[in-house]
Structure formats: C-alpha cells, structure tokens
Design an enzyme around this catalytic site. Structure first.
Site, PDB file in Angstrom:
ATOM      1  N   GLY A 147       0.831  -1.197   0.000  1.00 51.18           N
ATOM      2  CA  GLY A 147       0.000   0.000   0.000  1.00 51.18           C
ATOM      3  C   GLY A 147       0.861   1.241   0.000  1.00 51.18           C
ATOM      4  N   CYS A 160       5.335  -6.097   1.546  1.00 48.58           N
ATOM      5  CA  CYS A 160       5.653  -4.668   1.545  1.00 48.58           C
ATOM      6  C   CYS A 160       4.978  -3.972   2.741  1.00 48.58           C
ATOM      7  CB  CYS A 160       5.261  -4.045   0.204  1.00 48.58           C
ATOM      8  SG  CYS A 160       5.968  -2.409  -0.082  1.00 48.58           S
ATOM      9  N   TYR A 161       3.971  -3.129   2.511  1.00 44.00           N
ATOM     10  CA  TYR A 161       3.271  -2.479   3.609  1.00 44.00           C
ATOM     11  C   TYR A 161       2.687  -3.512   4.575  1.00 44.00           C
ATOM     12  CZ  TYR A 161       0.014   0.709   5.991  1.00 44.00           C
ATOM     13  OH  TYR A 161      -0.666   1.441   6.934  1.00 44.00           O
ATOM     14  N   HIS A 206       8.113  -7.398  -3.818  1.00 40.58           N
ATOM     15  CA  HIS A 206       6.844  -7.795  -4.434  1.00 40.58           C
ATOM     16  C   HIS A 206       7.034  -9.082  -5.240  1.00 40.58           C
ATOM     17  CE1 HIS A 206       4.387  -4.243  -3.478  1.00 40.58           C
ATOM     18  NE2 HIS A 206       5.540  -3.610  -3.490  1.00 40.58           N
ATOM     19  N   GLU A 231       4.709 -10.781  -6.597  1.00 36.85           N
ATOM     20  CA  GLU A 231       3.634 -10.937  -7.582  1.00 36.85           C
ATOM     21  C   GLU A 231       3.989 -10.371  -8.951  1.00 36.85           C
ATOM     22  OE1 GLU A 231       2.658  -7.131  -5.230  1.00 36.85           O
ATOM     23  OE2 GLU A 231       3.644  -9.064  -4.923  1.00 36.85           O
ATOM     24  N   ASP A 279     -14.995 -10.728 -23.864  1.00 39.53           N
ATOM     25  CA  ASP A 279     -15.692 -10.617 -22.587  1.00 39.53           C
ATOM     26  C   ASP A 279     -17.206 -10.747 -22.748  1.00 39.53           C
ATOM     27  OD1 ASP A 279     -13.142 -10.108 -21.631  1.00 39.53           O
ATOM     28  OD2 ASP A 279     -13.415  -7.936 -21.686  1.00 39.53           O
ATOM     29  N   LYS A 323      -8.741 -11.239 -17.306  1.00 39.94           N
ATOM     30  CA  LYS A 323      -8.883 -11.483 -18.741  1.00 39.94           C
ATOM     31  C   LYS A 323      -8.428 -12.882 -19.143  1.00 39.94           C
ATOM     32  CE  LYS A 323      -9.649  -8.875 -21.811  1.00 39.94           C
ATOM     33  NZ  LYS A 323     -10.864  -8.554 -22.583  1.00 39.94           N
TER      34      LYS A 323
END
Length: 533
Positions: free
Chosen positions: A74, A101-102, A188, A190, A246, A388
């Site tokens: 964050g 992180c945060y 991070h 991710e 979509d 997606k």
C-alpha cells in the site's frame, strides 16, 4: 474437496455469501497498485483467492474459512495519521499470514519490531541476499533479484522472528516466525520483475498453508450456470454484446444457462473497427444461434458525442447512451420487456473504475463507472470476479473459436477514446479506422498478433506539415501503440521489428490521404496506461 470455484461477487455484481466449501486464500487490500495481481498469482497456483478491503474485519475473513491470509502492499506509511491499520484479531485466526511490503511493515509494527523511514527509498530492481532461507525461502538462490517499491524500511524484526534476507537498502527484507505462522517480505513477489516471486507464493500456499490445486477458471462455468438460473428465474434477459471476448463469453454462458430467455442486443454505435459489426452479427446469428437484435445507432451516438472532447465525458456519454438503447430494445420484447442486463464486466474494469476500497479511479469503464444513476436493469455479470486470461480459459471451455478467444481487448467506448484531444467526428473516426485496419493486417501477416496484448492506433488532434509529390501537406499524425502484458495491470511497449514498422507507416501514409506522419508510443504501464484516454 470442492467441485467448483465460487466467485465471491454474485452474478448481479453484489456481495454474495462466501463459498465456505471452496479452498481459498484471502488477500486483504491495503491500497497497493499490485493488490489485484497478488490475487491473480494465487489463482495461477490453482488456489481460489478473494480480494477484500482491509477494513472488513476478522469475523468477515473467518466466515470464508480461508487456509491462508495475505496482506497486500500500500502507499501509506505505518506511522502516518489515518494510515490503514492491522486488526490484531486477524493474527488469531489460526491460519498462516504473509505480509507483502506495507503488509510486512504492519506485521512488524504490530508485533514489536522496528520500522523507520529510510534515508533512501528503494524502487525498482534490487539485489536480495538470503542469509537464512527458513521455511519461506527454502530452496531458492541465496543471491537473487527482486522488485522493491517502498520508503519505510524494517530495521529489526519482532521478538521471536528470524530475519531471512536483506536487500540493497533494506536491512530486513524478509522475516518469519514458523511457530506463529507469520511471514513477511518487503519486496513484491507478484510482479514478473521478481524472478522467483511465484516460487515464493507457491511455497506459501502449498508448503505453509497446505492448499491443494483444486481451482481453475473453467470450473467457474458450473457454478455460474447455477447462479445465473437462481438470479434470473423465468425472467427475460438482454445482453450487451460487443463481439469482444468478454461480452461473447458472458453471452454464451448466460445462453447456456437460460436458453431463449436471453436476447442479445448488438449496438453498432459507429465506433467499431472496420467491418467488425458485420462479423459479430454473422457469428452469433448464424453460428451460435443466439437470439440477436442488431441496432444501427451510429448517428445517435455521434450526435451525443458532438462537441465532447474530455475523455471521462466521452466514456460517461457513451455508457449512458448504451443504457438508453438497451432500455428501448427491452421495451420491445414480449412479456413486459427485460428486467436483467448481461454485461461482460471484468474484475480489472471494476478496479480501474474505483470499485476497490482505497483504489483511485484511473478511468471510468462505460459498463461500470459510466453507468447512469437511474439504471432500470438488474445487472447479470458472470465474469465480474475474473481476470482477462481466466475469461479466455472459460471461453475456450465453452467452445469459442480461437480467433475470438484470443481477440485483443477493445474498449467498450470504441474508437471514440482513441480520437484524442478532440471531437470524435465521422471523418476522424474513418481515418482512424483505416489506419487501424492497416496495423492489424500487418501485425497478423507478421505472425505477431498472439504475442501482443494489444495493438492499435491513436489519432491525436494534431496536424503536421509534410511533403508528398513535391507539394506541402498538412495532415494527421497516427500513433502506433503496441504492448505486451499478462494481465493489463502492468504492460511493456512491444519491440516491433523496424522493417514491420516501416511497412505499416508506408502503407498508412500512402493509402490514407489525411495522414502524413506515423509515430510509435514507447511508454510502459506504469507510468502510462495502455489506452491514451
């Protein structure tokens, strides 16, 4: 073991009762730009994840019976007034916790460690040195690269915790207490810029949380069929069909659930790519045998956009006009019209439109932030909790042809938001349409279409001087935008071959009288967005 995954957003887009039978991990969102990406990475490991706002409380998390909890990054400082806090009861749920992180700084502060503002921030790639692998980093290289994005730094772990690693500017870049089941990493995992990040997430899920790989995007189908039938009952439904992956997947999913209770409405607003309208009508009427109403509304939308140049106003005007058209078409249906409206809304649409707690509105998507306040329909959004790539997997499972499944994303407001800085007139739209057709043709000829997340043209409200046939010209500039990405949360500009770029530019200038200059956008996301508006 669960037989299907349950999206935690109901088909109508409202909060639903959690599926306590599904094996899952909860991600608490503290406002980080990568929070959604954490949830996606967990799903890639075959474990369903739900992203919840950080303030939901321990009781709400416990109701989901998760096997693990992840605290996201964050933008705040743990010492700032009004900064998001960590509810202590979250650490008493008896499940492993990973702070990123945060999230790691919150854990450290709450449990008695030391977090301070560093003299130098740490942003981008950094060297990670593993001193004690512990349980979280076991089996990984002792020297590796990681992606950092922070100013505050952990200088000392809480009592009873082991400092696992350090980085260029972080004395404690990873920590753990196996006994308490609490883990933290400053970097991070991710993002793709952390090469061993997915290994760390996998290790947390499988070795620490004990999760099994029981979830896949295609398993959404059975669950959503049941949800759609429950929501709709015997009511009439219309679907906002654009022809993109979509809305196409949403339409086929709903049609499989309720059959001819569904009528698809394809609105040709004059903002589509070349010959696209005819292709959509042919595919759904002739191939899929889905009831379809085609509405020629080009003049109507162009009138609505007359004089509108600001991008958010364009999106909202188009979103409002879409709904007005659907209301009119619904009233023409038998049995008092349709009560339900199907949309191919994705999770990223919701987030970028400000749908996540603490998330800024990056741009209003016409089917989310652009909806009118007096909407008369109940929304059916079976893809609202999916990314997606997960929608593509569902589409393949439903039997959509490869060309449609892998069609590059196209914005709902269409070419109107690619005519930048000015009014989307018919003349400018036609110029942009011709340029985009050339780009797509050459990209496909080069065999690069599947390698790109998106490739398109932008037409700014700029004219430049040129020379053609010994005469002065004053024509438009066409911008080529091509990016690679896994999920559209981040993207890199595509390194297209020079010979290909030369061929594209040459064709545009020679074949489109109004164009005399072609340029290439080499901005990544962030700091830019994929679309210009």
């Amino acid at each position: 073991m669960p037989t299907s995954a349950t999206a935690t957003v109901a088909a109508g887009g409202t909060a639903a009762e959690p599926n306590v039978d599904a094996e899952q991990v909860v991600v608490l969102d503290y406002g980080g730009q990568y929070s959604q990406l954490i949830a996606r990475r967990v799903r890639e490991c075959g474990v369903f994840s739900e992203l919840l706002p950080h303030h939901v409380g321990a009781a709400e998390v416990a109701r989901r019976r998760p096997k693990g909890l992840i605290l996201s990054g964050g933008p705040a400082s743990v010492y700032a007034d009004g900064a998001p806090r960590l509810e202590p009861e979250l650490l008493q749920l008896g499940i492993p916790v990973l702070g990123i992180c945060y999230g790691m700084q919150l854990l450290t502060t709450e449990l008695g460690g030391e977090v301070q503002g560093a003299e130098v921030g740490e942003f981008g790639r950094s060297k990670l040195t593993v001193k004690e692998p512990g349980r979280l980093l076991a089996g990984l290289p002792l020297e590796q690269t990681c992606w950092m994005s922070h100013r505050d730094t952990v200088f000392a772990p809480p009592p009873g915790f082991t400092a696992l690693a350090s980085s260029t500017e972080s004395p404690v870049a990873a920590l753990e207490s196996v006994e308490r089941g609490i883990y933290g990493i400053q970097f991070h995992p991710e993002v793709v810029h952390t090469p061993y990040g997915q290994d760390i997430i996998t290790r947390f899920l499988e070795e620490i949380c004990g999760c099994a790989r029981t979830w896949s995007a295609s398993s959404v189908i059975d669950d959503q069929l049941a949800r759609i039938r429950e929501q709709v009952g015997g009511g009439r439904v219309i679907c906002a069909l654009s022809g993109g992956v979509d809305s196409s997947v949403a339409a086929l999913l709903v049609h499989r659930a309720i059959g001819d209770q569904l009528t698809c409405v394809f609105v040709d607003h004059g903002l589509m790519r070349k010959n696209e309208g005819e292709q959509v009508i042919t595919a759904f009427r002739d191939h899929y045998k889905v009831p379809l109403v085609a509405v020629d509304a080009e003049e109507r939308f162009l009138n609505r956009l007359r004089g509108v140049t600001e991008p958010e106003q364009k999106r909202k005007a188009i979103g409002d006009e879409f709904i007005r058209v659907f209301e009119e078409e619904s009233a023409k249906l038998a049995e008092g019209g349709a009560r339900f409206l199907v949309q191919g809304t994705l999770y990223s649409d919701v987030i970028e439109s400000g749908g996540g707690t603490g998330a800024a509105t990056i741009k209003s998507h016409h089917n989310v932030g652009g909806l009118p306040d007096d909407l008369q329909f109940e929304l059916v959004e079976p893809l609202r909790a999916l990314f997606k790539d997960e929608v593509r997997a569902v589409g393949a499972e439903l039997g959509l042809p490869e060309r449609l499944v892998w069609r590059q994303p196209f914005p709902g407001p269409g070419l109107a938001i690619r005519v930048v800085g000015g009014e989307a007139t018919r003349a400018r739209l036609d110029t942009l349409r011709d340029a985009d057709a050339i780009l797509q043709d050459e990209i496909r000829r080069a065999g690069l279409y599947r390698e790109l997340w998106q490739s398109f043209c932008v037409l700014p409200d700029v004219r430049t001087v040129g020379v053609q046939g010994d005469e002065r010209t004053y024509g438009y500039v066409v911008v080529i935008r091509a990016v690679t990405s896994d999920d559209a949360m981040t993207a890199d500009w595509a390194r297209l071959p020079y010979d290909l770029l030369e061929q594209i530019a040459s064709r545009m200038i020679n074949e489109i009288r109004e164009v005399n200059r072609v340029v290439l956008d080499i901005t990544s996301k962030p700091p830019g967005t994929i679309e210009w508006e």
